[in-house]
Design an enzyme around this catalytic site. Structure first.
Site, PDB file in Angstrom:
ATOM      1  N   GLU A   1       0.861  -1.195   0.000  1.00 49.44           N
ATOM      2  CA  GLU A   1       0.000   0.000   0.000  1.00 49.44           C
ATOM      3  C   GLU A   1       0.894   1.241   0.000  1.00 49.44           C
ATOM      4  O   GLU A   1       1.169   1.850   1.029  1.00 49.44           O
ATOM      5  CB  GLU A   1      -0.953  -0.072   1.186  1.00 49.44           C
ATOM      6  CG  GLU A   1      -1.859  -1.302   1.045  1.00 49.44           C
ATOM      7  CD  GLU A   1      -2.806  -1.529   2.211  1.00 49.44           C
ATOM      8  OE1 GLU A   1      -3.605  -2.469   2.120  1.00 49.44           O
ATOM      9  OE2 GLU A   1      -2.743  -0.774   3.202  1.00 49.44           O
TER      10      GLU A   1
ATOM     11  N   GLU B   1      -8.432   4.515   5.088  1.00 46.21           N
ATOM     12  CA  GLU B   1      -8.351   3.872   3.772  1.00 46.21           C
ATOM     13  C   GLU B   1      -8.421   4.981   2.728  1.00 46.21           C
ATOM     14  O   GLU B   1      -9.396   5.721   2.659  1.00 46.21           O
ATOM     15  CB  GLU B   1      -9.522   2.894   3.586  1.00 46.21           C
ATOM     16  CG  GLU B   1      -9.483   1.698   4.525  1.00 46.21           C
ATOM     17  CD  GLU B   1      -8.416   0.668   4.130  1.00 46.21           C
ATOM     18  OE1 GLU B   1      -7.806   0.797   3.053  1.00 46.21           O
ATOM     19  OE2 GLU B   1      -8.188  -0.258   4.935  1.00 46.21           O
TER      20      GLU B   1
HETATM   21 ZN   LIG Z   1      -4.129  -2.107   4.335  1.00 42.40          ZN
END
Ligand SMILES: [Zn+2]
Length: 332
Positions: free
Chosen positions: A62, A215
C-alpha cells in the site's frame, strides 16, 4: 538533508543508519529506533503537547501512504516542515514492502491486541514490536494522543477515502475527531462496535489514543499513485505537525457519511463461498434477501438489513477470519 530523512530508502535497503540520532538546524531531534521506526522530538520550547503516531506499510504493497510519510519525514529532515508535535513514524512491514506484497506469511493487521502472542513467525514478532514502539511513545502523561494508520484498499470503492474508528466498551467516539477527519478530506467513517485486532484498535483500546485506520484509495505500486489524491490529508497533517491547525467547526459533520457494523462475515471452512463479483467495490449496496455467502453445514448469510453495504470482501482469508463486513448507515 539529514541522513535519517531517508527512512524509506534505509528501510527498503534493509540498512541501519550510522548515526542513530540527528538534529535539524531548527533543533528538531530525529531518532532512528529500529527498522522503519523514527521518533521526532521538537525543541521543548516549541512543543504543542500533541503526540502523533503516523504508521503506513502495515500492508507492504500500500504504497501511496508510505510515499506520504516519506514526504513528511524528508520535509522535516530538510527543515522545511517544523514540527511542534512529537511524532512517531512507523513503517509497519518492511519485508513485505521490499517484496511489494501485502504480507509475507500473515496479515500483520490481524495480529494486534495480543493475537501476536498466540502466533509465530516474523510478522507476529513485528506486531509485538510495533505495539512496544507505540506504547513507549504514548507513555507521557497529559498529552493529546492521535494515531492515524494509513492504508489503501485492495479494491476500488464507491466512497474513495474513509476511516475505521475503533471501539472499546464505555468510551464515546469523539465528534471533534470526526470533524477533523472531515476537514482532512475523509468522506465516511465506519464506527466499530467491538474491539478489533488491528493496529489502531490496539492504540485506541490500550494506549488511550484517538486512533483510526484510514483507507485512502486503491493500492498500486510505488510511483503509480497519481490517482490517489492525498492533498487534503497531507495539508491537515502538515498543520497538525506544525501546531497551526486551521479552525474547524466540531459541531459540523456535514457531508460525512457514518456507518456502523451490522455483522462480520466469518469464514469458517474451506467450503466458504462469497457470492460477490471479484471486483466488487467497497460500499456496494446489497438488497434485502440477497444470499451473500454460504459455508459448511448449510450456513447461509442472507442480507436482512435495509441500506446494507459490503466492505472488505475477501473470501481468501484464513478460516476463522472475517471475509467481509456488512455495514448500515448510522448517526453520531
Ligand atoms: Zn491495508
Amino acid at each position: 538533508m539529514l541522513a535519517l530523512g531517508k527512512l524509506l530508502e534505509l528501510t527498503l535497503a534493509g540498512r541501519e543508519p550510522t548515526e542513530k540520532i540527528q538534529l535539524t538546524s531548527g533543533g528538531v531531534r530525529l531518532h532512528w529506533l529500529g527498522e522503519g521506526a523514527l521518533d521526532v522530538t521538537p525543541p521543548a520550547t516549541e512543543d504543542s503537547g500533541l503526540d502523533l503516531l503516523l504508521s503506513a506499510g502495515v500492508h507492504g504493497n500500500e504504497t501511496a501512504p508510505i510515499e506520504l510519510l516519506d514526504r513528511l519525514v524528508q520535509a522535516i529532515a530538510r527543515g522545511q516542515l517544523k514540527p511542534r508535535a512529537r511524532i512517531l513514524f512507523l513503517l509497519g512491514n518492511p519485508e513485505a514492502m521490499r517484496r511489494g506484497e501485502r504480507f509475507v506469511e500473515q496479515d500483520i493487521n490481524r495480529l494486534f491486541n495480543g493475537r501476536h502472542a498466540e502466533s509465530s513467525g516474523f510478522e507476529a514478532m513485528r506486531a509485538g514490536e510495533l505495539e512496544r514502539y507505540a506504547a513507549a511513545f504514548f507513555s507521557k502523561p497529559e498529552r493529546a494522543r492521535l494515531h492515524y494508520d494509513l492504508h489503501t484498499a485492495i479494491r476500488g470503492s464507491k466512497i474513495e477515502q474513509f476511516a475505521l474508528y475503533p471501539y472499546v466498551d464505555g468510551r464515546e467516539h469523539s465528534r471533534l475527531e470526526l470533524a477533523r477527519l472531515r476537514a482532512a478530506g475523509i468522506d465516511a467513517v465506519l464506527l466499530q462496535s467491538k474491539t478489533g485486532i488491528t493496529f489502531s484498535s490496539y492504540t485506541y483500546a490500550h494506549l488511550d489514543a484517538e486512533a483510526f485506520t484510514l483507507e485512502l484509495g486503491k493500492a498500486r505500486p510505488f510511483g503509480s499513485n497519481q490517482e490517489v489524491n492525498l492533498d487534503r490529508l497531507e495539508a491537515r497533517l502538515h498543520s497538525l505537525i506544525e501546531g497551526r491547525e486551521p479552525e474547524f467547526d466540531d459541531g459540523n459533520l456535514d457531508g460525512l457519511q457514518l456507518f456502523s457494523v451490522s455483522r462480520e462475515i466469518i469464514k469458517h471452512s474451506d467450503s466458504f463461498q462469497l457470492h460477490l463479483a471479484p471486483d466488487i467495490e467497497n460500499f456496494s449496496e446489497l438488497p434485502v434477501g440477497y444470499l451473500l455467502a454460504e459455508d459448511i453445514a448449510g450456513t447461509r448469510w442472507v442480507v436482512e438489513e435495509e441500506g446494507a453495504r459490503i466492505i472488505f470482501p475477501n473470501p481468501r482469508v484464513r478460516n476463522g477470519l472475517r471475509a467481509g463486513i456488512l455495514i448500515v448507515p448510522a448517526d453520531v
